[in-house]
Design an enzyme around this catalytic site. Structure first.
Site, mmCIF file in Angstrom:
data_model
loop_
_atom_site.group_PDB
_atom_site.id
_atom_site.type_symbol
_atom_site.label_atom_id
_atom_site.label_comp_id
_atom_site.label_asym_id
_atom_site.label_seq_id
_atom_site.Cartn_x
_atom_site.Cartn_y
_atom_site.Cartn_z
ATOM 1 C CE LYS A 10 -3.853 -2.298 2.375
ATOM 2 N NZ LYS A 10 -4.748 -2.265 3.553
ATOM 3 N NE ARG A 112 -5.469 -12.407 5.357
ATOM 4 C CZ ARG A 112 -6.262 -11.325 5.324
ATOM 5 N NH1 ARG A 112 -6.358 -10.586 4.233
ATOM 6 N NH2 ARG A 112 -6.935 -10.961 6.370
ATOM 7 C CB THR A 118 -7.410 -6.226 9.823
ATOM 8 O OG1 THR A 118 -7.928 -7.347 9.112
ATOM 9 C CG2 THR A 118 -7.726 -4.952 9.056
ATOM 10 N NE ARG A 129 -2.119 -5.831 7.236
ATOM 11 C CZ ARG A 129 -3.253 -6.377 6.808
ATOM 12 N NH1 ARG A 129 -3.872 -7.289 7.545
ATOM 13 N NH2 ARG A 129 -3.768 -6.035 5.640
ATOM 14 C CG ASN A 149 -3.503 -2.523 7.004
ATOM 15 O OD1 ASN A 149 -3.357 -2.025 5.889
ATOM 16 N ND2 ASN A 149 -4.532 -3.289 7.304
ATOM 17 C CG HIS A 152 -5.094 -6.369 -0.334
ATOM 18 N ND1 HIS A 152 -6.289 -6.491 0.325
ATOM 19 C CD2 HIS A 152 -5.126 -7.276 -1.348
ATOM 20 C CE1 HIS A 152 -7.024 -7.412 -0.292
ATOM 21 N NE2 HIS A 152 -6.344 -7.902 -1.297
HETATM 22 O O1 CDP Z 1 -6.801 -6.216 4.879
HETATM 23 P P1 CDP Z 1 -7.600 -7.250 5.642
HETATM 24 O O2 CDP Z 1 -8.090 -8.368 4.759
HETATM 25 O O3 CDP Z 1 -6.832 -7.761 6.831
HETATM 26 O O4 CDP Z 1 -8.883 -6.512 6.253
HETATM 27 P P2 CDP Z 1 -10.309 -6.173 5.614
HETATM 28 O O5 CDP Z 1 -11.325 -6.392 6.674
HETATM 29 O O6 CDP Z 1 -10.496 -6.876 4.320
HETATM 30 O O7 CDP Z 1 -10.222 -4.599 5.372
HETATM 31 C C1 CDP Z 1 -9.595 -4.039 4.238
HETATM 32 C C2 CDP Z 1 -8.757 -2.839 4.669
HETATM 33 O O8 CDP Z 1 -9.604 -1.814 5.184
HETATM 34 C C3 CDP Z 1 -7.764 -3.091 5.804
HETATM 35 O O9 CDP Z 1 -6.564 -3.678 5.378
HETATM 36 C C4 CDP Z 1 -7.545 -1.710 6.358
HETATM 37 O O10 CDP Z 1 -6.627 -0.959 5.575
HETATM 38 C C5 CDP Z 1 -8.948 -1.094 6.207
HETATM 39 N N1 CDP Z 1 -9.727 -1.214 7.460
HETATM 40 C C6 CDP Z 1 -9.689 -0.191 8.378
HETATM 41 O O11 CDP Z 1 -9.021 0.830 8.154
HETATM 42 N N2 CDP Z 1 -10.418 -0.280 9.540
HETATM 43 C C7 CDP Z 1 -11.158 -1.367 9.780
HETATM 44 N N3 CDP Z 1 -11.884 -1.421 10.898
HETATM 45 C C8 CDP Z 1 -11.188 -2.419 8.872
HETATM 46 C C9 CDP Z 1 -10.458 -2.320 7.710
HETATM 47 MG MG MG Z 2 -9.528 -8.399 3.270
#
Ligand code: CDP
Ligand code: MG
Length: 191
Positions: A10, A112, A118, A129, A149, A152
């Site tokens: 990112k 992952r 996340t 992360r 973070n 992706h």
């Molecule tokens: O990236 P990941 O699959 O771990 O999480 P996701 O639930 O698919 O969310 C996508 C992206 O949204 C995250 O990587 C974060 O950058 C952002 N996000 C956030 O800022 N705050 C949250 N509560 C959940 C997601």
């Molecule tokens: Mg995701």
């Protein structure tokens, strides 16, 4: 069992000069880079990559932090999710990203595991992360920011297939032997 998965470094990872550091973690476990490019994301791609279906999921994650940290709110999970998804779509457009397709046994699951959870705050040491960031989703949301973070990674095999199709043309993906194939695939004479 040999699968491909999508990784995006990112804007925060690119701007912090962590591209080599992060990619080396995938290379050292033996995953093969089969596609890679620098991309400036626009609003359309941001929306396709982070579709509305994610609203309840991201909203739920922030709500969990707000509850844990005693942050007062009246919004529904849906409303919180909408705010987070908008912030996340903006964040991914903040600068160029490195898009990568990695290939290997169980690639989506392995990636992952290396990435962590996340929220960097809750990602264990040793994960990308957890090693290079520390902020919580709850704090980022109070600043109306998508959590920085770093990376992706497709959530599972099905998501990986859709995301690779969204980000890469067939002609941008390559087949070649790597030294790890000898150890991972047990096919030394096919190289
Ligand atoms: O990236 P990941 O699959 O771990 O999480 P996701 O639930 O698919 O969310 C996508 C992206 O949204 C995250 O990587 C974060 O950058 C952002 N996000 C956030 O800022 N705050 C949250 N509560 C959940 C997601
Ligand atoms: Mg995701």
């Amino acid at each position: 069992m040999i699968e491909q998965t999508l990784v995006l470094l990112k804007p925060d990872a690119v701007q912090r000069g962590l591209v080599g550091e992060i990619l080396s973690r995938f290379e050292r476990v033996g995953l093969k880079i089969v596609g890679m490019k620098l991309v400036q994301v626009d609003a359309e791609l941001a929306k396709k990559h982070y579709p509305d279906a994610l609203i309840p999921i991201v909203g739920g994650k922030t709500k969990k932090d707000w509850d844990a940290y005693g942050i007062k709110y009246t919004e529904s999970v849906e409303d919180i999710g909408k705010m987070i998804i908008n912030a996340t779509r903006k964040f991914i457009q903040q600068g160029p990203v490195i898009a990568v397709v990695l290939e290997g046994l169980h690639a989506p699951e392995i990636v992952r595991k290396l990435v962590g959870t996340t929220g960097p705050k809750d990602s264990p040491p040793g994960t990308i992360r957890g090693d290079f960031a520390h902020l919580s989703l709850g704090y980022a949301s109070t600043q109306k920011k998508g959590a920085a973070n770093l990376i992706h990674a497709s959530g599972n095999s099905e998501e990986a297939k859709k995301e690779i199709e969204l980000w890469f043309k067939k002609s941008e993906l390559f087949k070649y032997p790597s030294v790890h194939d000898v150890h991972v695939l047990y096919a030394p004479y096919d190289l």
